[in-house]
Design an enzyme around this catalytic site. Structure first.
Site, PDB file in Angstrom:
ATOM      1  N   HIS A 168       0.774  -1.244   0.000  1.00 31.72           N
ATOM      2  CA  HIS A 168       0.000   0.000   0.000  1.00 31.72           C
ATOM      3  C   HIS A 168       0.809   1.299   0.000  1.00 31.72           C
ATOM      4  O   HIS A 168       0.256   2.350   0.320  1.00 31.72           O
ATOM      5  CB  HIS A 168      -0.953   0.020   1.202  1.00 31.72           C
ATOM      6  N   GLY A 219      -0.832  -2.227  -5.900  1.00 31.65           N
ATOM      7  CA  GLY A 219      -1.678  -3.361  -5.564  1.00 31.65           C
ATOM      8  C   GLY A 219      -3.061  -2.893  -5.167  1.00 31.65           C
ATOM      9  O   GLY A 219      -4.059  -3.515  -5.507  1.00 31.65           O
ATOM     10  N   HIS A 220      -3.125  -1.810  -4.409  1.00 35.51           N
ATOM     11  CA  HIS A 220      -4.409  -1.180  -4.093  1.00 35.51           C
ATOM     12  C   HIS A 220      -4.439   0.163  -4.805  1.00 35.51           C
ATOM     13  O   HIS A 220      -3.711   1.083  -4.486  1.00 35.51           O
ATOM     14  CB  HIS A 220      -4.577  -0.978  -2.588  1.00 35.51           C
ATOM     15  N   HIS A 289     -11.303  -7.466  -5.476  1.00 33.75           N
ATOM     16  CA  HIS A 289     -11.595  -6.556  -4.371  1.00 33.75           C
ATOM     17  C   HIS A 289     -12.382  -5.361  -4.896  1.00 33.75           C
ATOM     18  O   HIS A 289     -11.919  -4.629  -5.769  1.00 33.75           O
ATOM     19  CB  HIS A 289     -10.274  -6.112  -3.747  1.00 33.75           C
ATOM     20  N   GLU A 341     -13.410  -9.359   0.334  1.00 30.41           N
ATOM     21  CA  GLU A 341     -14.151  -8.096   0.165  1.00 30.41           C
ATOM     22  C   GLU A 341     -14.433  -7.826  -1.318  1.00 30.41           C
ATOM     23  O   GLU A 341     -14.286  -6.710  -1.811  1.00 30.41           O
ATOM     24  CB  GLU A 341     -13.359  -6.928   0.767  1.00 30.41           C
ATOM     25  N   GLU A 357     -19.231  -3.143   1.280  1.00 28.48           N
ATOM     26  CA  GLU A 357     -18.410  -2.231   2.079  1.00 28.48           C
ATOM     27  C   GLU A 357     -18.746  -0.769   1.774  1.00 28.48           C
ATOM     28  O   GLU A 357     -18.954  -0.389   0.624  1.00 28.48           O
ATOM     29  CB  GLU A 357     -16.935  -2.500   1.793  1.00 28.48           C
ATOM     30  N   CYS A 359     -16.825   1.784   1.760  1.00 26.62           N
ATOM     31  CA  CYS A 359     -15.831   2.352   0.845  1.00 26.62           C
ATOM     32  C   CYS A 359     -16.106   1.968  -0.601  1.00 26.62           C
ATOM     33  O   CYS A 359     -15.819   2.741  -1.522  1.00 26.62           O
ATOM     34  CB  CYS A 359     -14.425   1.886   1.221  1.00 26.62           C
ATOM     35  N   CYS A 437     -10.782   2.388   7.096  1.00 27.77           N
ATOM     36  CA  CYS A 437     -10.844   3.126   5.836  1.00 27.77           C
ATOM     37  C   CYS A 437     -12.191   3.813   5.630  1.00 27.77           C
ATOM     38  O   CYS A 437     -12.266   4.889   5.029  1.00 27.77           O
ATOM     39  CB  CYS A 437     -10.556   2.193   4.662  1.00 27.77           C
ATOM     40  N   CYS A 438     -13.278   3.213   6.126  1.00 31.01           N
ATOM     41  CA  CYS A 438     -14.616   3.710   5.793  1.00 31.01           C
ATOM     42  C   CYS A 438     -15.001   5.028   6.478  1.00 31.01           C
ATOM     43  O   CYS A 438     -15.509   5.933   5.802  1.00 31.01           O
ATOM     44  CB  CYS A 438     -15.655   2.641   6.094  1.00 31.01           C
TER      45      CYS A 438
END
Length: 673
Positions: A168, A219-220, A289, A341, A357, A359, A437-438
């Site tokens: 990340h 990756g994200h 994801h 997720e 989710e 997010c 994160c949310c």
């Protein structure tokens, strides 16, 4: 070169919210959520999961000071990462090392972005001073070469960029850029922006198509759309090129991540979880994801707009269709499975085990607006509106002090507590999360809603969402201004008045909601009007006092799912305007699964008050199965069931779980006997 039909979000300074639904939500974030989350980021809320976010920045800053004092002889310490397990009970006795998840830095970035949006129209010297002090802490942690990620600064730089797939660093860069740009645009202060640019410059020196540079990618995802935003505010094309490199490099074989790994790799396509199984222009199904996916697709849509890249636009449209036609809940939520997720296979949309989710819903809103910027089509705004009013808002309690990570469409509290398959579903919101994160994502989303409601190009202003407020647009040296009075989402009347003294020749494009069966408009006599792709274009000379009135039909409607959604075969859901409704045990008693709703009978409305806020409640005619009095046998010979007439009281889905732990359901079997 951008297409002439593209548009850009209005600057938040161009809009001043008037009393109404979204002003209340933005005020809640400004007055309650942002201060609460600052306390969370500093680990000062009793009973909440610790964040460690600001603590990590302080420790990294301390290491940077020590390094400068000791010179080049100073060796960066290497610590072993651990998450939240086995933490000291006393926060004051934590060691000087990194705590939390590898992406913990991003919580600050999202918080500062929300702060920036609120400061635009609500100057607050105390909040700005707190933000400036936080920015100082963050910038003091930056290395001389520009690198700024506390996980590796604290743990040791020897492993930096060694695991792009999972660690990340580029994700944290993306959020830092988003927050830095927003704060610069709000305050004119550029310290955080310069830090973000310095970090981006360092990344650019390490990654790219040039010989000697790494050929990796996040990756994200989020760096892609963030770098494009940085390009648009600075004009520095290197940032656009880097974003396009990350997009274009993704999925090429041999896979970069295989080159990183020492393990033996299998043949064939892999990395679907990361949307890296094939080049993005060849991807035609939303997989993996869900948050990562829609963040990537948002960056792709941005790049396709700026570069006017038809092949990339085609891929964006295909991926959009994959989501909204096969993988989206009626609430606008996405991500059907808690395993990874992720998106599940087409039409697999379980209600009680949904991941959905918060997010991911926010990411879908990002994607929708960027598709609107690429090409004005109301289908994108319809989904954006659906997600905002339902699966986004459900992620936060009405008082702004607790949050959902997961947003299911059916809940039995006992199952959440005793069934391991449903442990991810919570019947009540939580104060915070270790992986948080949310909540800060919600803050930045709600604070910036006006920039999703309105976009503009040279001669047109697009109204995608019908928000009450005053809006301005510069056109041919004139400041055109409009006042919008809207009762959305409860009332379908929208009054648009031109308020500038000088007349202006321009187009106003008003979206006709997809949920609206009938509508009418008045005050159009002096304008040329056309309906195109769900937008009503009103073109002509706007004079002071010119007024257009829209009336959108807000009647309650019953919806059914595609027959391929097996979980909802024979079931109905209820919507009023853009709002999805649900039933709770608090109003209807237990055993919600025994209700069958009668779509042929009229729906009554009354007002319900939850947490001091009033909403339209729907009273739906229903039949409730009379439970068998058999208490001995689990199975008995079939007998025609008996029903009793009942009424099912339904509330807005976003308001559920604000009255304690109880059953909830969105979908009910229809009564057709």
């Amino acid at each position: 070169m951008e297409n002439k039909n593209s548009s850009r979000p209005i600057a938040l300074r161009q809009f001043e919210a008037a009393d109404g639904f979204w002003k209340e939500k933005m005020e809640l974030v400004r007055t309650e959520v942002i201060p609460y989350q600052w306390e969370i980021l500093n680990d000062r809320v009793e009973g909440a999961s610790p964040s460690f976010c600001m603590r990590n920045f302080k420790i990294a800053g301390k290491l940077m000071r020590e390094k400068k004092e000791k010179g080049s002889a100073f060796e960066e310490p290497v610590y072993t990462f651990r998450g939240f397990e086995a933490l000291p009970e006393d926060m004051n006795h934590l060691e000087d090392r990194f705590y939390g998840f590898v992406f913990q830095d991003s919580d600050f970035s999202k918080w500062i972005e929300a702060v920036a949006y609120t400061l635009v129209n609500h100057p607050d010297p105390e909040l700005e001073r707190t933000a400036d002090e936080a920015i100082d802490i963050v910038c003091n942690a930056q290395m001389e070469n520009g690198y700024l990620d506390t996980y590796y600064i604290i743990n040791g730089m020897d492993q930096s960029f060694s695991n792009l797939k999972d660690h990340h660093e580029l994700y944290c860069l993306g959020h830092l850029i988003e927050g830095a740009v927003a704060y610069y645009e709000a305050t004119g202060k550029d310290r955080l922006l310069r830090a973000a640019m310095k970090f981006a410059d360092y990344i650019d020196s390490c990654f790219g198509p040039q010989e000697g540079k790494r050929k990796g990618y996040p990756g994200h995802e989020i760096a892609e759309m963030a770098l494009i935003r940085l390009y648009e505010v600075t004009g520095e094309k290197r940032y656009l090129n880097l974003a396009c490199f990350f997009i274009d490099e993704r999925g090429k074989q041999p896979y970069y991540w295989d080159c990183e790994s020492t393990e033996t790799q299998k043949d064939g396509e892999r990395y679907e979880y990361y949307q890296a199984h094939r080049p993005v222009r060849e991807q035609d199904e939303a997989v993996g994801h869900a948050v990562r996916a829609v963040y990537l697709y948002s960056g792709m849509a941005d790049a396709s707009r700026i570069m006017d890249d038809e092949s990339l636009k085609k891929a964006c449209r295909q991926l959009w269709q994959s989501i909204v036609r096969e993988k989206m809940y009626i609430t606008g939520a996405i991500g059907g499975t808690h395993i990874g997720e992720s998106f599940s296979f087409p039409f697999d949309l379980p209600n009680d085990t949904a991941y959905a989710e918060t997010c991911a819903s926010i990411g879908l809103v990002f994607f929708a607006r960027r598709m609107l910027e690429m090409e004005p089509d109301a289908v994108y705004a319809d989904v954006m509106e659906r997600a905002l009013y339902n699966s986004v808002l459900s992620g936060m309690a009405l008082d702004g002090k607790s949050f959902f990570y997961v947003n299911p469409l059916e809940v039995l509290p006992e199952a959440c507590q005793k069934d391991e398959r449903k442990f991810h579903v919570k019947p009540v919101r939580q104060k915070w999360f270790g992986c948080a994160c949310c909540p800060p994502n919600l803050s930045r989303m709600i604070s910036s809603v006006p920039s999703y409601a309105y976009t503009e190009n040279e001669d047109s202003l697009f109204m995608h969402l019908h928000l009450s407020g005053a809006i301005t647009k510069q056109i041919q040296g004139i400041t055109a201004s409009f006042s919008v009075q809207s009762g959305m989402p409860w009332d379908g009347k929208v009054i648009i008045t031109y308020t500038a003294r000088e007349s202006a020749v321009m187009k106003l494009a008003v979206r006709i909601p997809g949920w609206c069966g009938q509508w009418k408009a008045s005050g159009l006599e002096t304008f040329h009007c056309t309906l195109e792709n769900g937008y009503y274009y009103i073109e002509g000379s706007w004079e002071n006092g010119s007024q257009i009135v829209f009336d959108f039909d807000m009647q309650t409607r019953f919806y059914q799912a595609d027959d391929r959604v097996r979980e909802n075969a024979g079931r109905l859901a209820v919507m009023r305007g853009p709002v999805v409704y649900c039933a709770e045990q608090a109003d209807n008693g237990p055993d919600l699964h025994l209700f069958h709703i009668d779509a042929a009978e009229p729906v009554q409305e009354e007002t319900i008050t939850i947490e001091g806020q009033s909403y339209p409640s729907l009273i739906v005619s229903a039949q409730k199965k009379i439970k068998s009095d058999n208490e001995v046998q689990l199975y008995t010979v079939y007998q025609k069931p008996e029903y009793e007439h009942a009424q099912l009281k339904m509330i807005p889905y976003f308001a559920w779980a604000n009255r304690g732990e109880n059953e909830m359901a969105v979908w009910f079997f229809g009564w057709d006997q």
